[in-house]
Design a protein around this motif. Structure first.
Motif, short mmCIF file in Angstrom:
data_model
loop_
_atom_site.label_atom_id
_atom_site.label_comp_id
_atom_site.label_asym_id
_atom_site.label_seq_id
_atom_site.Cartn_x
_atom_site.Cartn_y
_atom_site.Cartn_z
N LYS A 8 6.36 -21.10 -14.11
CA LYS A 8 7.15 -21.88 -15.07
C LYS A 8 6.24 -22.50 -16.14
N TYR A 9 5.05 -22.89 -15.72
CA TYR A 9 4.10 -23.44 -16.70
C TYR A 9 3.74 -22.40 -17.74
N VAL A 10 3.42 -21.19 -17.28
CA VAL A 10 3.08 -20.11 -18.21
C VAL A 10 4.26 -19.75 -19.09
N TYR A 11 5.45 -19.70 -18.49
CA TYR A 11 6.65 -19.37 -19.27
C TYR A 11 6.89 -20.40 -20.37
N LEU A 12 6.64 -21.68 -20.05
CA LEU A 12 6.82 -22.72 -21.07
C LEU A 12 5.86 -22.52 -22.24
N GLU A 13 4.59 -22.27 -21.92
CA GLU A 13 3.62 -22.09 -23.00
C GLU A 13 3.92 -20.85 -23.84
N GLU A 14 4.36 -19.79 -23.16
CA GLU A 14 4.68 -18.58 -23.92
C GLU A 14 5.96 -18.77 -24.73
N LEU A 15 6.89 -19.54 -24.23
CA LEU A 15 8.12 -19.82 -24.96
C LEU A 15 7.84 -20.60 -26.24
N LEU A 16 6.82 -21.44 -26.17
CA LEU A 16 6.45 -22.21 -27.34
C LEU A 16 5.48 -21.45 -28.25
N GLN A 17 5.28 -20.15 -27.98
CA GLN A 17 4.39 -19.29 -28.76
C GLN A 17 2.94 -19.79 -28.71
N ASN A 18 2.63 -20.47 -27.65
CA ASN A 18 1.26 -20.96 -27.46
C ASN A 18 0.55 -19.99 -26.53
N VAL A 19 0.20 -18.81 -27.07
CA VAL A 19 -0.42 -17.77 -26.25
C VAL A 19 -1.79 -18.21 -25.74
N PRO A 20 -2.64 -18.81 -26.56
CA PRO A 20 -3.92 -19.28 -26.00
C PRO A 20 -3.73 -20.28 -24.86
N GLY A 21 -2.72 -21.16 -24.99
CA GLY A 21 -2.46 -22.10 -23.90
C GLY A 21 -2.00 -21.39 -22.63
N ALA A 22 -1.15 -20.37 -22.80
CA ALA A 22 -0.71 -19.61 -21.63
C ALA A 22 -1.88 -18.89 -20.99
N ARG A 23 -2.79 -18.36 -21.85
CA ARG A 23 -3.97 -17.67 -21.32
C ARG A 23 -4.87 -18.67 -20.57
N GLN A 24 -4.95 -19.87 -21.09
CA GLN A 24 -5.76 -20.89 -20.42
C GLN A 24 -5.16 -21.26 -19.06
N VAL A 25 -3.83 -21.35 -19.00
CA VAL A 25 -3.17 -21.63 -17.72
C VAL A 25 -3.44 -20.51 -16.73
N PHE A 26 -3.35 -19.26 -17.19
CA PHE A 26 -3.63 -18.14 -16.30
C PHE A 26 -5.07 -18.18 -15.79
N GLU A 27 -6.01 -18.54 -16.67
CA GLU A 27 -7.40 -18.60 -16.23
C GLU A 27 -7.58 -19.65 -15.14
N ARG A 28 -6.92 -20.81 -15.32
CA ARG A 28 -6.98 -21.82 -14.26
C ARG A 28 -6.38 -21.28 -12.96
N TRP A 29 -5.30 -20.53 -13.09
CA TRP A 29 -4.61 -19.98 -11.90
C TRP A 29 -5.49 -18.94 -11.21
N MET A 30 -6.16 -18.10 -12.01
CA MET A 30 -6.96 -17.03 -11.40
C MET A 30 -8.15 -17.57 -10.62
N GLN A 31 -8.58 -18.79 -10.91
CA GLN A 31 -9.68 -19.37 -10.16
C GLN A 31 -9.32 -19.58 -8.69
N TRP A 32 -8.03 -19.68 -8.41
CA TRP A 32 -7.56 -19.85 -7.02
C TRP A 32 -7.35 -18.52 -6.31
N GLU A 33 -7.63 -17.40 -6.99
CA GLU A 33 -7.49 -16.06 -6.42
C GLU A 33 -6.10 -15.85 -5.80
N PRO A 34 -5.05 -15.87 -6.65
CA PRO A 34 -3.69 -15.71 -6.11
C PRO A 34 -3.41 -14.28 -5.69
N ASP A 35 -2.15 -14.01 -5.34
CA ASP A 35 -1.78 -12.67 -4.89
C ASP A 35 -1.69 -11.71 -6.09
N ASP A 36 -1.34 -10.46 -5.77
CA ASP A 36 -1.36 -9.41 -6.80
C ASP A 36 -0.32 -9.63 -7.89
N LYS A 37 0.78 -10.27 -7.56
CA LYS A 37 1.82 -10.49 -8.57
C LYS A 37 1.32 -11.36 -9.71
#
Length: 769
Positions: A144-173
């Motif tokens: 939902k956090y990523v969807y919010l940033e992408e909805l606001l056309q804040n692609v760098p912000g969405a990318r930053q959220v994903f980078e924070r998420w990837m540090q936790w090594e989530p599942d394949d989805k």
């Protein structure tokens, strides 16, 4: 009418106007009074509005004060404040709720949704940042956090959220979502880098395949080939690793086939198959076979064989359309052809043609309805419908058609005469697999109402048990037992359910209701289960003893007596209260023995029960049952008593003698075997008993001197009863010690009198000489 009898009805024809159940229900619905509706309040000015808000806030504060841990109350309170446009108050309520339960996902979602509805974007961002910091393993918050940033056309912000998420090594989805984000905005190089990082964390075959497919779709075949080669180098040439990487080999070969590099694909297949045995490479070998068939000469041998078998089946069903076994074979043949086509990678038109042929076979088969209304004619026919529905569900994935097959089959069966529980249960299970639980319950409920059957009840109960709906299971058991209160197995299963739920009072009440039924199919099984419950689960010897007494008063069977006595002499588990205390103490003391403590039995009480049983069987003149009781008693004394106790029971054993009587019908003398108990003879013929006792003593003395048989002719021991005699014998011994002393005194007196008589007769003989 004058003599008090009911009037005689002459015309028994039905009335011209019939009243149906539907009309009765409709009339009852029409006559019902309308439900009370609270009057609508209308606010006229700000003073009334403030008064209303204050009253509502007071109500909400009272509710959250009483149930502070209920998130539902907090959500209602905050939603009401938001509906009044009191956003500061709503935020305050949400923050108070987060102090109560900061890990409630529903609370975070509701909070952020309130802010988004009111266009407070920055507040929502702050909330999502707090949420993902506190709960980093909850993927929904990140999405939902990523969807919010992408909805606001804040692609760098969405990318930053994903980078924070990837540090936790989530599942394949999560990784796949990151890749899709970069693909949507044309950042394909970034996506390739993400794949590389993904591979570094999870170097699994499917991830390698996804990366190579991504590079192929970009048009970079060389890069895709490089990815596959890197994957093969990573897995190596070991048999285990090659087996694990079969998907990589298959995908690599298929890619080379798509780019028309057939020789490369052939080499890849051969490389993998040479390093794997045939038993472990079935799928890879099938893919290689399909490859060779597609790019080589196609043989027509299989189609010829299948055509011959079709002709044979057509002839048989034309001769006898109700030969359902032939229809089964015919349908399996067509289904096998469909599976073969799919395995060989056929075109969509060929698969559609094979599916149409299978459906045609099933439709022709189910059109031959059995002629009679007897269930035995329908048994094989119903399985055609079941196979048809499974084919539509599993093979074609046409769930609507599968549901229609089940409904048609249910409408076709004459449920008033007979029904098939398997059909109802499988239709309900299909609805469950389609996540339509109300439809499944409606089907089984209709089955119970239309044709209640034991198998339907069991299937419905098992379904609710799998769903852990224990209240519904209880309701079903109540309906089941209302339908068939004589079913002992149902009572036992109901009680076992309550025992598993640790509701022992309800389990005991269920057992009491069961044993109180006037008629039961197997009452002994229910009583045994009740007693085992009191012994094993409750550890209550007094209640188990009371149950044995009630059962003896009802039946008085010798096996019940034997079980009662063995129960009194055997150890049993501790009562449940003491057992829980012992478990707590063991847990605190870390006792690792694992042996359950037992309460010892009382052999004296067991002997008293054996004596009561012996008297009861003796009063009813049940000789064979007395023998069985004495044998059990003897075994008990051998395990728990002394030699004197064993000798006492052995002395109560009967002897078997021959008795002659004249048959009333034939007039001939018939010889029968008869059980002779010592106490019976002592009470009936005391003089004959003493004489017989002395005769056996004399015979025993002679046997010791000369080695002859120890039993008089015409008699034999009860343990060696010949064919035709009673197999078991029993005897009663007085448990009163005073009576035993009297018997000993009487025996001594008889012996003294016999000795005196022998001395006097000897003196007379001497005088005569």
């Amino acid at each position: 009418m004058q003599d008090g009898r009911a009037p005689r009805i002459r015309n028994r024809a039905p009335a011209a106007v019939q009243i149906t159940a539907e009309q009765i229900l409709r009339e009852a619905q029409e006559r019902q009074e309308s439900t009370f509706k609270a009057p609508r309040q209308r606010v006229e000015d700000f003073e009334e509005l403030h008064e209303y808000r204050g009253r509502k806030r007071k109500e909400f504060e009272e509710r959250v004060r009483r149930t502070r841990g209920s998130i539902k109350e907090w959500l209602q309170y905050a939603s009401w404040e938001a509906s009044q446009n009191e956003f500061d108050r709503s935020r305050s309520v949400y923050e108070r709720a987060l102090d109560v339960d900061p890990r409630s996902i529903q609370l975070w979602f509701s909070y952020t949704e309130m802010e988004l509805k009111n266009r407070n974007v920055q507040h929502s961002r702050n909330l999502f940042d707090r949420a993902v910091t506190l709960l980093p393993r909850v993927d929904q918050l990140w999405y939902k956090y990523v969807y919010l940033e992408e909805l606001l056309q804040n692609v760098p912000g969405a990318r930053q959220v994903f980078e924070r998420w990837m540090q936790w090594e989530p599942d394949d989805k999560a990784w796949q979502a990151y890749v899709k984000l970069e693909e949507r905005y044309g950042e394909l190089d970034r996506a390739s880098v993400i794949y590389e990082r993904w591979i570094a964390i999870r170097p699994e075959p499917r991830v390698w395949v996804k990366w190579a497919k991504f590079e192929e779709e970009r048009g970079r075949v060389d890069k895709a080939r490089e990815v596959f080669q890197t994957a093969l180098e990573f897995f190596g040439d070991d048999e285990e690793q090659v087996e694990k990487a079969q998907a990589v080999f298959s995908a690599f070969a298929k890619m080379e086939t798509r780019v028309k590099e057939y020789e490369r694909a052939r080499v890849i297949y051969k490389f993998a198959l040479e390093r794997l045995p045939r038993s472990k490479s079935a799928s890879l070998y099938a893919a290689f076979t399909r490859f060779e068939k597609q790019h080589g000469a196609r043989s027509v041998l299989e189609s010829t064989v299948l055509g011959k078998r079709r002709i044979q089946y057509e002839e048989e069903v034309t001769h006898d359309g109700r030969n359902y076994d032939v229809w089964f074979d015919y349908a399996r043949l067509e289904e096998g052809i469909l599976r073969t086509l799919r395995e060989e990678g056929s075109t969509q038109d060929e698969e559609d043609g094979a599916i149409t042929r299978v459906r045609e076979v099933y439709e022709r088969a189910v059109a031959h309805v059995p002629p009679g209304r007897e269930k035995r004619h329908w048994r094989r026919y119903i399985f055609l419908w079941l196979d048809y529905a499974l084919f539509e569900e599993i093979e074609t994935k046409d769930y609507g058609r599968a549901r229609q097959v089940y409904r048609t089959a249910l409408d076709l069966v004459p449920h008033k005469q007979f029904t098939f529980a398997k059909l109802w249960v499988m239709a309900a299970r299909f609805e469950v697999r389609r996540l339509d639980l109300p439809a499944a319950r409606k089907l089984l409920g209709a089955a119970i109402g239309l044709c209640p059957k034991e198998a339907i009840f069991k299937g419905y109960i098992q379904l609710e048990m799998d769903l852990r709906e224990f209240d519904r299971v209880r309701t079903l058991y109540e309906k089941y037992l209302t339908h068939d209160p004589s079913n002992s197995g149902a009572w036992i299963k109901y009680a076992e359910l309550e025992t598993a739920l640790e509701d022992f009072s309800r389990a005991e009440a269920v057992f009491e209701l069961g044993v109180a039924q006037p008629q039961l199919s197997m009452p002994e099984v229910l009583w045994k289960a009740y007693i085992d419950f009191e012994v094993d689960e409750q550890g209550d010897r007094a209640k188990a003893r009371g149950l044995y007494e009630r059962l003896i008063a009802l039946s008085g069977h010798h096996k019940v007596w034997i079980s009662y006595a063995e129960f009194e002499g055997a150890p049993m588990p501790l009562p449940r209260a003491l057992r829980d205390e012992e478990e707590d103490e063991d847990a605190e003391g870390e006792d690792e023995t694992g042996e359950a403590k037992m309460l010892p039995g009382d052999p004296e009480i067991a002997r008293q029960v054996f004596e009561r049983a012996y008297k009861d069987l003796k009063s009813r003149e049940l000789k064979a049952e007395r023998v069985a009781l004495l044998e059990a008693w003897k075994t008990f004394e051998q395990n728990n008593g002394s030699d004197a106790d064993v000798a006492k029971v052995q002395g109560m054993m009967p002897i078997v003698g021959r008795k002659q009587h004249v048959d009333q019908e034939t007039g001939q003398v018939v010889e029968d075997w008869e059980l002779v108990f010592a106490d019976d003879e002592r009470e009936a013929n005391p003089a004959s008993f003493n004489f017989l006792k002395m005769a056996h003593a004399w015979k025993a003395m002679q046997q010791k001197k000369g080695g002859g048989p120890a039993v008089l002719s015409g008699f034999t021991a009860a343990s060696s009863v010949p064919a035709g005699a009673q197999k078991a014998a029993a005897a009663e011994d007085d448990d009163d010690e005073e009576d035993e002393d009297k018997d000993v005194d009487m025996r001594k007196a008889d012996k003294d009198s016999d000795e005196d008589e022998e001395e006097s007769s000897g003196e007379e003989e001497e005088r005569g000489t």
